[in-house]
Design a protein around this motif. Structure first.
Motif, mmCIF file in Angstrom:
data_model
loop_
_atom_site.group_PDB
_atom_site.id
_atom_site.type_symbol
_atom_site.label_atom_id
_atom_site.label_comp_id
_atom_site.label_asym_id
_atom_site.label_seq_id
_atom_site.Cartn_x
_atom_site.Cartn_y
_atom_site.Cartn_z
ATOM 1 N N GLY A 283 0.826 -1.207 0.000
ATOM 2 C CA GLY A 283 0.000 0.000 0.000
ATOM 3 C C GLY A 283 0.860 1.257 0.000
ATOM 4 N N ALA A 284 1.923 1.258 0.806
ATOM 5 C CA ALA A 284 2.807 2.417 0.887
ATOM 6 C C ALA A 284 3.502 2.663 -0.444
ATOM 7 C CB ALA A 284 3.836 2.197 1.992
ATOM 8 N N VAL A 285 3.944 1.574 -1.079
ATOM 9 C CA VAL A 285 4.646 1.694 -2.363
ATOM 10 C C VAL A 285 3.730 2.316 -3.410
ATOM 11 C CG1 VAL A 285 5.513 0.314 -4.300
ATOM 12 C CG2 VAL A 285 6.345 -0.107 -1.971
ATOM 13 N N ILE A 286 2.484 1.840 -3.431
ATOM 14 C CA ILE A 286 1.532 2.382 -4.408
ATOM 15 C C ILE A 286 1.320 3.876 -4.156
ATOM 16 C CG2 ILE A 286 -0.884 2.314 -5.127
ATOM 17 C CD1 ILE A 286 -0.742 -0.757 -4.704
ATOM 18 N N ALA A 287 1.197 4.254 -2.887
ATOM 19 C CA ALA A 287 0.997 5.666 -2.563
ATOM 20 C C ALA A 287 2.201 6.501 -2.991
ATOM 21 C CB ALA A 287 0.763 5.824 -1.064
ATOM 22 N N LEU A 288 3.385 6.004 -2.706
ATOM 23 C CA LEU A 288 4.588 6.803 -2.941
ATOM 24 C C LEU A 288 4.963 6.901 -4.412
ATOM 25 C CD1 LEU A 288 6.977 5.743 -0.041
ATOM 26 C CD2 LEU A 288 5.973 7.993 -0.458
ATOM 27 N N TYR A 289 4.902 5.784 -5.134
ATOM 28 C CA TYR A 289 5.488 5.775 -6.470
ATOM 29 C C TYR A 289 4.483 6.098 -7.561
ATOM 30 C CZ TYR A 289 9.459 4.107 -3.962
ATOM 31 O OH TYR A 289 10.493 4.024 -3.078
ATOM 32 N N TYR A 290 3.229 6.161 -7.207
ATOM 33 C CA TYR A 290 2.263 6.583 -8.210
ATOM 34 C C TYR A 290 1.713 7.961 -7.879
ATOM 35 C CZ TYR A 290 2.826 2.014 -10.184
ATOM 36 O OH TYR A 290 3.371 0.909 -10.766
ATOM 37 N N LEU B 254 -0.347 8.353 2.508
ATOM 38 C CA LEU B 254 0.597 7.245 2.642
ATOM 39 C C LEU B 254 0.186 6.273 3.752
ATOM 40 C CD1 LEU B 254 3.322 5.806 2.121
ATOM 41 C CD2 LEU B 254 4.398 7.519 3.574
ATOM 42 N N PRO B 255 0.008 6.762 4.988
ATOM 43 C CA PRO B 255 -0.391 5.796 6.023
ATOM 44 C C PRO B 255 -1.755 5.171 5.751
ATOM 45 C CG PRO B 255 -0.350 8.039 6.911
ATOM 46 C CD PRO B 255 0.296 8.083 5.560
ATOM 47 N N LEU B 256 -2.681 5.927 5.140
ATOM 48 C CA LEU B 256 -3.997 5.356 4.856
ATOM 49 C C LEU B 256 -3.896 4.159 3.913
ATOM 50 C CD1 LEU B 256 -6.535 8.317 4.449
ATOM 51 C CD2 LEU B 256 -6.577 6.458 6.127
ATOM 52 N N LEU B 257 -3.110 4.331 2.838
ATOM 53 C CA LEU B 257 -2.983 3.222 1.889
ATOM 54 C C LEU B 257 -2.234 2.066 2.509
ATOM 55 C CD1 LEU B 257 -2.409 4.764 -1.635
ATOM 56 C CD2 LEU B 257 -4.197 3.218 -0.883
ATOM 57 N N GLY C 48 3.797 -8.091 -5.588
ATOM 58 C CA GLY C 48 3.103 -6.854 -5.926
ATOM 59 C C GLY C 48 4.015 -5.645 -5.762
ATOM 60 N N ILE C 49 4.819 -5.645 -4.703
ATOM 61 C CA ILE C 49 5.749 -4.534 -4.480
ATOM 62 C C ILE C 49 6.747 -4.450 -5.637
ATOM 63 C CG2 ILE C 49 7.653 -3.729 -3.018
ATOM 64 C CD1 ILE C 49 6.121 -4.856 -0.619
ATOM 65 N N SER C 50 7.315 -5.598 -6.005
ATOM 66 C CA SER C 50 8.292 -5.616 -7.109
ATOM 67 C C SER C 50 7.656 -5.138 -8.402
ATOM 68 C CB SER C 50 8.843 -7.030 -7.300
ATOM 69 O OG SER C 50 9.436 -7.469 -6.112
ATOM 70 N N LEU C 51 6.457 -5.638 -8.643
ATOM 71 C CA LEU C 51 5.750 -5.277 -9.872
ATOM 72 C C LEU C 51 5.472 -3.779 -9.906
ATOM 73 C CD1 LEU C 51 4.399 -6.730 -12.317
ATOM 74 C CD2 LEU C 51 2.257 -6.598 -11.031
ATOM 75 N N ALA C 52 4.944 -3.260 -8.791
ATOM 76 C CA ALA C 52 4.592 -1.849 -8.728
ATOM 77 C C ALA C 52 5.826 -0.982 -8.955
ATOM 78 C CB ALA C 52 3.957 -1.534 -7.375
ATOM 79 N N ALA D 158 -3.766 -3.478 11.751
ATOM 80 C CA ALA D 158 -3.697 -2.773 10.473
ATOM 81 C C ALA D 158 -3.128 -1.367 10.662
ATOM 82 C CB ALA D 158 -5.092 -2.709 9.840
ATOM 83 N N ILE D 159 -3.608 -0.658 11.690
ATOM 84 C CA ILE D 159 -3.148 0.719 11.892
ATOM 85 C C ILE D 159 -1.690 0.724 12.361
ATOM 86 C CG2 ILE D 159 -3.478 2.796 13.295
ATOM 87 C CD1 ILE D 159 -6.498 2.083 13.315
ATOM 88 N N GLY D 160 -1.382 -0.134 13.309
ATOM 89 C CA GLY D 160 -0.016 -0.168 13.839
ATOM 90 C C GLY D 160 0.992 -0.615 12.801
ATOM 91 N N ILE D 161 0.733 -1.757 12.180
ATOM 92 C CA ILE D 161 1.670 -2.282 11.182
ATOM 93 C C ILE D 161 1.683 -1.378 9.950
ATOM 94 C CG2 ILE D 161 2.185 -4.240 9.671
ATOM 95 C CD1 ILE D 161 2.749 -4.776 12.579
ATOM 96 N N GLY D 162 0.489 -0.903 9.555
ATOM 97 C CA GLY D 162 0.429 0.003 8.407
ATOM 98 C C GLY D 162 1.287 1.231 8.637
ATOM 99 N N GLY D 163 1.142 1.847 9.806
ATOM 100 C CA GLY D 163 1.939 3.032 10.113
ATOM 101 C C GLY D 163 3.428 2.722 10.161
ATOM 102 N N ALA D 164 3.767 1.548 10.681
ATOM 103 C CA ALA D 164 5.185 1.188 10.788
ATOM 104 C C ALA D 164 5.806 0.950 9.418
ATOM 105 C CB ALA D 164 5.333 -0.058 11.668
ATOM 106 N N VAL D 165 5.141 0.142 8.598
ATOM 107 C CA VAL D 165 5.761 -0.186 7.312
ATOM 108 C C VAL D 165 5.752 1.012 6.362
ATOM 109 C CG1 VAL D 165 5.284 -2.650 7.481
ATOM 110 C CG2 VAL D 165 3.670 -1.161 6.294
ATOM 111 N N ALA D 166 4.861 1.963 6.582
ATOM 112 C CA ALA D 166 4.843 3.143 5.726
ATOM 113 C C ALA D 166 6.160 3.916 5.823
ATOM 114 C CB ALA D 166 3.660 4.055 6.093
ATOM 115 N N VAL D 167 6.823 3.819 6.975
ATOM 116 C CA VAL D 167 8.083 4.548 7.127
ATOM 117 C C VAL D 167 9.313 3.649 7.139
ATOM 118 C CG1 VAL D 167 7.031 6.491 8.333
ATOM 119 C CG2 VAL D 167 7.886 4.540 9.647
#
Lengths: 257, 338
Positions: free
Chosen positions: B108-115, B125-128, B167-171, B250-259
């Motif tokens: 989700g973070a990759v999609i937010a950042l690179y697109y 970013l954290p939402l995605l 998916g990350i590699s593809l994106a 979801a919120i904790g891990i999402g926020g962590a992996v976003a950064v």
């Protein structure tokens, strides 16, 4: 003192009617057993009475209140339930495991209070596992584990106790001990419903039996009325010896028909 | 400790929590002292005390503090998540990276950042990332509700993890991005290189909310030791608990992996290490796992900077080296019928 009343209770699981129109009352003060062949709906009945399964029709009332409508906390303090199968997922000490029975009394941050500790001690003593308190429950023998898990249910000290097949994995001595204990609890004023496979034990200790077959209640009464040779033949498909041993009526399945 | 001892009183060794806090604090100071310009621990402490010279203050507070704070916070949420997932799923192998939650969030973070997506400003970013984590968690929870086998869940997690990783590699390959290869490594293996307070601001609210939601149901996790039916008859509201836990993860891990990207195995190793020092009830492992996660990730992040390599090692390399033996050890035990 709490009375359980099932009225026209039906439960459907995965589209199949597992319990079909059961009407029965479980009063306090007398040990009530549930018997019947595999798949007759005994565990489903126990789970429905414990409030774990919503009825598809009919009702389960605890002192007149629908069991599903009782708030979860109240229900947890009113009904103690021991599922079959000795489920224990972490290697807890026996004392820690039995202490889980006090969860319905603890608020979010509270520690075990002296009253809880006393209830735990009583449960350990009643189930005869006090000397196992520091052992790791997953490393016990099957029979020891069964009694420890029973102690967990006893620690709730609820007015209603529902026990699903407590005798599996127990040797004859401990079977007699557990049944005598359940009978004693009932005589002391608790409402005790016990699912049993052992017809001899059911005859020996229960004041009343509910017999299920294919989800229907086929008999309800004292053991000598329920466990007749004709009914055992019809429901279980077994020929049973019914006689008197030591001055007590005794039932022993002898052969398949 | 005689018969009067209250059974739930001695939940863990008394020294465990203070030791972990001291370790985390010590490693955090070492982390602040380590970098291209080596600073003495004394100078770091002076700066942290509010005095110190301007150069040291800039290096410590502006350049290094965000990284150290993130290592502590991300490590804590990973450790806590591992302890909660293991308790809820009653499976000692469950944790965010093994079950694919980290990779799904990172996707989700990759999609937010690179697109260049931006529909919610700084929160995009954290939402995605949170949305990705939810997408990774839902199939697992469906499987967990249906089968009793612990290995089925792990297999499903491996599948989610692999799919999200692909998916990350593809994106990144499709994104207009000349550094795709390096970036793929960063997101799949995790890194805290060159983080700023902007990253702290993204992660901190998520980590806080996630941690609160995850720590909420310790008692219910204990009750689940007896299975779902027994837990419910002890007063546990399973649907509400499951909802809180899913949101927390979801919120904790999402926020962590976003950064930080997906950092593996922290949530696996830490509960495994602290559990023997507790009474092994799931709730007893929550706080030590959070602190232990902070310690482990700060130590790993220190290590990647100290090991002399041309390009900085990825965090996931260090945690995988530590974590895979733990994982295998448990898998072998699992065969004996855990």
């Amino acid at each position: 003192m709490v009375t359980i009343a099932m009225t026209d209770l039906s439960v459907r699981l995965a589209g199949r009617t597992v319990l079909d129109g059961v009407t029965a009352t479980v009063p306090p003060g007398a040990l009530v057993g549930v018997v019947g062949p595999n798949g007759a709906g005994k565990s489903t009945l126990a789970r429905a009475v414990a409030g774990l399964l919503p009825p598809s029709a009919g009702s389960v009332r605890i002192d007149g209140r629908d069991v599903g409508a009782v708030p979860a906390g109240d229900r947890a303090r009113t009904i103690a339930y021991l599922p079959q199968g000795q489920i224990l997922e972490w290697p807890l000490s026996v004392a820690r495991l039995v202490a889980l029975g006090r969860l319905p009394y603890l608020t979010a941050a509270a520690r075990i209070a002296p009253a809880d500790a006393q209830a735990i001690e009583r449960a350990l003593a009643t189930a005869d596992v006090a000397d196992l308190r520091d052992r790791v429950a997953t490393e016990l023998s099957g029979g020891e584990r069964a009694r420890v898990l029973l102690a967990r249910a006893l620690a709730v000290e609820a007015p209603v106790l529902i026990v699903d097949e407590p005798l599996a994995a127990l040797d004859p001595g401990h079977q007699l001990h557990v049944m005598a204990m359940l009978e004693g609890l009932a005589r002391g004023g608790a409402t005790v419903l016990v699912v049993l496979h052992d017809l001899g034990m059911a005859q020996r200790f229960c004041a009343r039996l509910l017999m299920l077959d294919a989800g229907r209640l086929v008999a309800d009464g004292p053991p000598e009325m329920v466990l007749t040779a004709e009914r055992l033949a019809a429901v279980y498909g077994v020929r049973a010896w019914v006689g008197v041993v030591d001055g007590r009526r005794t039932v022993v399945p002898v052969a398949r028909i | 400790m005689g018969k009067t001892m209250m059974p739930a009183a001695a939940v863990r060794r008394a020294w465990l929590i203070p030791t972990l806090i001291l370790l985390a604090a010590g490693l955090a100071v070492l982390s602040l002292a380590t970098g291209q310009v080596p600073l003495s621990v004394g100078r770091v402490l002076t700066v942290l005390g509010g005095r110190g010279d301007a150069v040291a203050a800039t290096i410590v507070l502006d350049l290094r503090l965000p990284r150290t704070l993130l290592a502590l916070g991300v490590g804590a949420i990973l450790g806590l998540s591992g302890a909660v997932m293991q308790g809820y799923l009653r499976n000692p192998l469950a944790e965010p990276s093994v079950l694919g939650t980290s990779n799904a969030g990172a996707l989700g973070a990759v999609i937010a950042l690179y697109y260049g997506l931006d529909f919610a400003g700084g929160a995009t970013l954290p939402l995605l990332s949170v949305a990705g984590a939810v997408a990774g968690l839902v199939p697992l929870m469906l499987i967990a509700g249906r089968t009793a086998g612990p290995l089925a869940l792990i297999l499903a997690g491996v599948a989610v993890s692999a799919l999200a990783g692909a998916g990350i590699s593809l994106a990144l390959n499709f994104a207009p991005n000349p550094f795709a290869a390096v970036e793929i490594m960063t997101w799949l293996m995790g890194s805290l290189e060159d983080r700023s307070f902007r990253h702290v601001a993204i992660a901190a609210p998520c980590l806080f909310v996630g941690a609160v939601l995850l720590a909420w149901d310790g008692r219910a996790l204990d009750a689940l030791s007896l299975g779902e039916d027994a837990a419910r008859t002890l007063g546990v509201d399973l649907p509400a608990m499951r909802a809180r836990m899913l949101a927390g993860l979801a919120i904790g891990i999402g926020g962590a992996v976003a950064v930080s990207g997906a950092i593996g195995f922290v949530g696996l190793i830490v509960p495994h290490l602290v559990r023997p020092l507790t009474d092994r009830a799931p709730s007893s492992a929550l706080l030590p796992s959070a602190l232990g996660g902070a310690v482990l990730l700060t130590a790993a992040d220190l290590l990647v900077r100290v090991v002399p390599t041309e390009q900085e090692l990825r965090l996931g390399v260090v945690t995988a080296v530590l974590g895979v033996p733990v994982f295998l050890h448990h898998l072998l035990k699992e065969r004996r019928g855990w």
